[in-house]
Scaffold this motif. Structure first.
Motif, short mmCIF file in Angstrom:
data_model
loop_
_atom_site.label_atom_id
_atom_site.label_comp_id
_atom_site.label_asym_id
_atom_site.label_seq_id
_atom_site.Cartn_x
_atom_site.Cartn_y
_atom_site.Cartn_z
N UNK A 56 45.57 49.51 75.77
CA UNK A 56 45.53 50.36 74.59
C UNK A 56 44.31 50.10 73.72
N UNK A 57 43.93 51.11 72.95
CA UNK A 57 42.87 50.94 71.96
C UNK A 57 43.44 50.28 70.72
N UNK A 58 42.54 49.77 69.88
CA UNK A 58 42.96 49.16 68.62
C UNK A 58 43.68 50.19 67.75
N UNK A 59 43.16 51.42 67.69
CA UNK A 59 43.77 52.46 66.87
C UNK A 59 45.17 52.80 67.36
N UNK A 60 45.31 52.91 68.66
CA UNK A 60 46.63 53.25 69.22
C UNK A 60 47.61 52.10 68.99
N UNK A 61 47.15 50.87 69.12
CA UNK A 61 48.02 49.72 68.87
C UNK A 61 48.47 49.69 67.41
N UNK A 62 47.55 49.98 66.49
CA UNK A 62 47.90 49.99 65.07
C UNK A 62 48.98 51.04 64.79
N UNK A 63 48.91 52.18 65.48
CA UNK A 63 49.93 53.21 65.30
C UNK A 63 51.28 52.73 65.82
N UNK A 64 51.27 52.00 66.93
CA UNK A 64 52.52 51.45 67.47
C UNK A 64 53.12 50.42 66.52
N UNK A 65 52.26 49.62 65.90
CA UNK A 65 52.76 48.66 64.90
C UNK A 65 53.37 49.40 63.72
N UNK A 66 52.72 50.45 63.28
CA UNK A 66 53.25 51.22 62.16
C UNK A 66 54.58 51.87 62.51
N UNK A 67 54.76 52.18 63.80
CA UNK A 67 56.01 52.81 64.23
C UNK A 67 57.16 51.82 64.32
N UNK A 68 56.85 50.54 64.43
CA UNK A 68 57.93 49.55 64.48
C UNK A 68 57.72 48.40 65.44
N UNK A 69 56.68 48.42 66.28
CA UNK A 69 56.37 47.25 67.12
C UNK A 69 55.98 46.09 66.21
N UNK A 70 56.47 44.90 66.51
CA UNK A 70 56.27 43.78 65.58
C UNK A 70 55.68 42.54 66.24
N UNK A 71 55.33 42.64 67.52
CA UNK A 71 54.89 41.44 68.23
C UNK A 71 53.92 41.84 69.34
N UNK A 72 53.21 40.84 69.84
CA UNK A 72 52.33 40.99 71.01
C UNK A 72 52.73 39.93 72.02
#
Length: 381
Positions: free
Chosen positions: A196-212
């Protein structure tokens, strides 16, 4: 039964304390108090120096004691894995099922539910790693089994009753709407095995992903114009990052940089990503029909791909406090306190204080394990 542990320093999850007794009643810690305040009739277990610390908490354990969870998605399989890792100080863990057929994945989830009902020592819940990943960053996962999440998958996962349930996904295979629904159902969503891109990852975090999942490994890397998932994770103070401190998966300079980047929020978690070789003499095991081998502390498939690790949590602690040069207290928090906080279990795990579980490790100055207790019961080593 009430027992006071005396004679060792105590690390309570935050600070190292001397001259205190740790009073255990049944499965819980009742108090930390000066030894002089112990009642005359209280049972005492005198330790010969060293340090009592919270038992290790591991959120990514594929196997141990010769057992791979994917091959034994049962209560018996979980019991064997937790018992193997308890000998190395892991008093609580998430058995982890990697990419497989739905029948295996959901058998593993049902097994975790039953293990919790039976109070299998050391079982906290489950980590489901895949199959909703990216083939481009498959690592040791079978590409033939990787797929997108469908509506039926989402419904089935949201209807599960095991909590904590940690689910590793790739944004390429799971939408932000699906991530939001999973998080709303109480599932902890982690990003991993993704390009994933940084932008797409940031959107996933905003949606509720909380970890890597296992930072740096099997993911888009930090670049100057495209920071990737690594950059997004390090730039997001609220995001937790698991990492494998075995000296093989991540260069110490990269790991040191990540720890410094996340120091303000302290949201870094040491994990083992352990395979069946931990606690076993067997150097070979099968992974989705492919052979993995242990050699010089590394586990690899025939093409050289790393296939999980041969790491135990006591080994992780030694690496963090040794070659990586971290203060022992910080290394202990990375191996226990932070994982408990991520899972929402700080009241019971990752610390030693009134009300916490009596899950403990006893370490000497060389960081050798002299004793392990789960719920106040000593583990045979």
């Amino acid at each position: 039964m009430t027992t006071a542990f005396v004679g060792a320093d105590i690390f309570d999850g935050e600070t190292r304390r001397s001259g205190l007794a740790l009073v255990v009643e049944g499965e819980r810690v009742a108090a930390l108090l000066p030894e002089a305040e112990l009642g005359p009739d209280m049972g005492v277990e005198r330790l010969d120096g060293g340090l009592l610390a919270p038992g290790f908490v591991d959120i990514q354990v594929n196997g141990g004691g010769g057992v791979l969870f994917n091959d034994a998605p049962s209560v018996e399989g979980i019991r064997a894995i937790t018992a193997a890792h308890a000998r190395f100080g892991s008093t609580a863990l998430l058995p982890t099922v990697i990419t497989d057929r739905p029948a295996v994945t959901f058998a593993a989830i049902r097994a975790a539910e039953e293990a919790l009902a039976q109070e299998v020592p050391g079982c906290l819940g489950i980590h489901v790693e895949g199959p909703f990943l990216s083939v481009a960053r498959k690592g040791a996962h079978d590409p033939a089994l990787i797929r997108r999440m469908e509506a039926a998958d989402l419904q089935a996962l949201c209807e599960t009753r095991v909590r904590p349930l940690l689910l590793t996904v790739a944004p390429e295979s799971v939408s932000d709407e699906q991530i939001a629904a999973l998080a709303a159902a109480g599932i902890r969503v982690s990003l991993g095995h993704t390009d994933t891109s940084c932008e797409r990852a940031a959107a996933a975090f905003a949606a509720g992903a909380s970890c890597v999942t296992h930072l740096f490994n099997a993911m888009s890397q930090l670049g100057n114009r495209e920071p990737g998932l690594v950059g997004a994770a390090l730039d997001s103070p609220d995001v937790w990052c698991g990492f494998i401190p075995d000296g093989h998966h991540v260069h110490p300079a990269a790991l040191g940089a990540a720890l410094r980047a996340k120091r303000g929020s302290c949201r870094m978690i040491a994990v083992t990503d352990a395979m069946p070789t931990v606690g076993s003499d067997a150097d070979v095991f099968e992974l989705n029909g492919r052979t993995a081998r242990r050699e010089n502390g590394r586990l690899t498939l025939a093409d050289g791909t790393l296939a999980g690790s041969d790491l135990s949590m006591i080994g992780a602690l030694r690496y963090l406090a040794g070659p990586l040069g971290l203060p022992l207290e910080e290394a202990l928090r990375l191996c226990s306190t932070h994982a408990a906080a991520f899972l929402g279990l700080s009241a019971t795990n990752g610390r030693l204080g009134a009300g916490s579980r009596a899950d403990m490790v006893w370490l000497d100055a060389a960081l050798d394990l002299k004793g392990v207790w789960i719920g106040g019961e000593r583990v045979r080593q």
